[in-house]
Motif scaffolding. Structure first.
Motif, PDB file in Angstrom:
ATOM      1  N   ILE A 154      21.181 -45.695  65.419  1.00 46.15           N
ATOM      2  CA  ILE A 154      21.327 -44.926  66.654  1.00 46.15           C
ATOM      3  C   ILE A 154      20.330 -43.781  66.665  1.00 46.15           C
ATOM      4  O   ILE A 154      20.279 -42.988  65.725  1.00 46.15           O
ATOM      5  CB  ILE A 154      22.775 -44.400  66.804  1.00 46.15           C
ATOM      6  N   TYR A 165      28.683 -41.318  69.226  1.00 43.24           N
ATOM      7  CA  TYR A 165      28.108 -42.506  68.598  1.00 43.24           C
ATOM      8  C   TYR A 165      29.163 -43.578  68.337  1.00 43.24           C
ATOM      9  O   TYR A 165      28.848 -44.762  68.334  1.00 43.24           O
ATOM     10  CB  TYR A 165      27.337 -42.157  67.319  1.00 43.24           C
ATOM     11  N   ARG A 208      20.269 -40.950  72.081  1.00 38.98           N
ATOM     12  CA  ARG A 208      21.576 -41.613  72.059  1.00 38.98           C
ATOM     13  C   ARG A 208      21.480 -43.075  72.494  1.00 38.98           C
ATOM     14  O   ARG A 208      22.211 -43.531  73.354  1.00 38.98           O
ATOM     15  CB  ARG A 208      22.593 -40.850  72.901  1.00 38.98           C
ATOM     16  N   ARG A 209      20.561 -43.782  71.864  1.00 39.79           N
ATOM     17  CA  ARG A 209      20.386 -45.206  72.121  1.00 39.79           C
ATOM     18  C   ARG A 209      20.653 -45.984  70.838  1.00 39.79           C
ATOM     19  O   ARG A 209      20.317 -45.531  69.747  1.00 39.79           O
ATOM     20  CB  ARG A 209      18.974 -45.497  72.612  1.00 39.79           C
ATOM     21  N   LEU A 210      21.217 -47.169  71.000  1.00 40.84           N
ATOM     22  CA  LEU A 210      21.580 -47.996  69.858  1.00 40.84           C
ATOM     23  C   LEU A 210      20.552 -49.109  69.670  1.00 40.84           C
ATOM     24  O   LEU A 210      20.124 -49.740  70.633  1.00 40.84           O
ATOM     25  CB  LEU A 210      22.968 -48.602  70.080  1.00 40.84           C
ATOM     26  N   SER A 242      19.451 -40.462  67.415  1.00 41.09           N
ATOM     27  CA  SER A 242      20.338 -39.310  67.594  1.00 41.09           C
ATOM     28  C   SER A 242      19.886 -38.378  68.719  1.00 41.09           C
ATOM     29  O   SER A 242      20.688 -37.601  69.223  1.00 41.09           O
ATOM     30  CB  SER A 242      20.473 -38.534  66.287  1.00 41.09           C
ATOM     31  N   LEU A 250      29.324 -45.769  71.374  1.00 39.13           N
ATOM     32  CA  LEU A 250      28.196 -46.703  71.416  1.00 39.13           C
ATOM     33  C   LEU A 250      28.446 -47.908  70.506  1.00 39.13           C
ATOM     34  O   LEU A 250      28.188 -49.049  70.879  1.00 39.13           O
ATOM     35  CB  LEU A 250      26.899 -46.012  70.984  1.00 39.13           C
TER      36      LEU A 250
END
Length: 123
Positions: free
Chosen positions: A100, A37, A105-107, A102, A40
């Motif tokens: 994020i 993270y 795994r995208r912001l 979890s 990201l």
């Protein structure tokens, strides 16, 4: 004496193990391995178009940092919330919020004008 020797041996091993922290050669801050993270968030900082973060970088107001703020659970997504900002006069100043997902795994970036989050994509 037979019972004392194993105890002394264990104590000497336990006290002989010293935890060390690596430090970077150019400064005295400890080197920390980045989590998935963190990468990201670093990409978001480097490629964002948010005015507040850009202004901090232009003004050289301080190093941009982020702090974990907690987990937010919805019906479909679990978010990790982070405050992104800088330290000024000994206080952390929040310039932006990121969330994020979890699992995927995208912001997601937070838009203060609409009070909503949207999937952030690198431009």
């Amino acid at each position: 004496m037979r019972k004392l020797f194993p105890r002394l041996l264990i104590i000497s091993f336990a006290t002989g193990c010293v935890q060390t922290t690596e430090t970077a050669s150019d400064n005295s801050k400890p080197v920390r391995k980045l989590a998935w993270y963190d990468s990201l968030i670093l990409e978001y900082i480097a490629n964002n178009d948010t005015g507040a973060l850009q202004q901090v970088q232009i003004d050289n107001a301080g190093e941009i940092e982020w702090k974990f703020d907690g987990m937010i659970e919805t019906d479909s997504i679990n978010f990790m919330a982070f405050r992104v900002g800088h330290t000024a006069e000994g206080r952390f100043m929040t310039d932006d919020w990121v969330y994020i997902d979890s699992n995927k795994r995208r912001l997601y970036g937070y838009d203060t004008g609409t009070d909503s989050i949207s999937l952030w994509q690198k431009k």
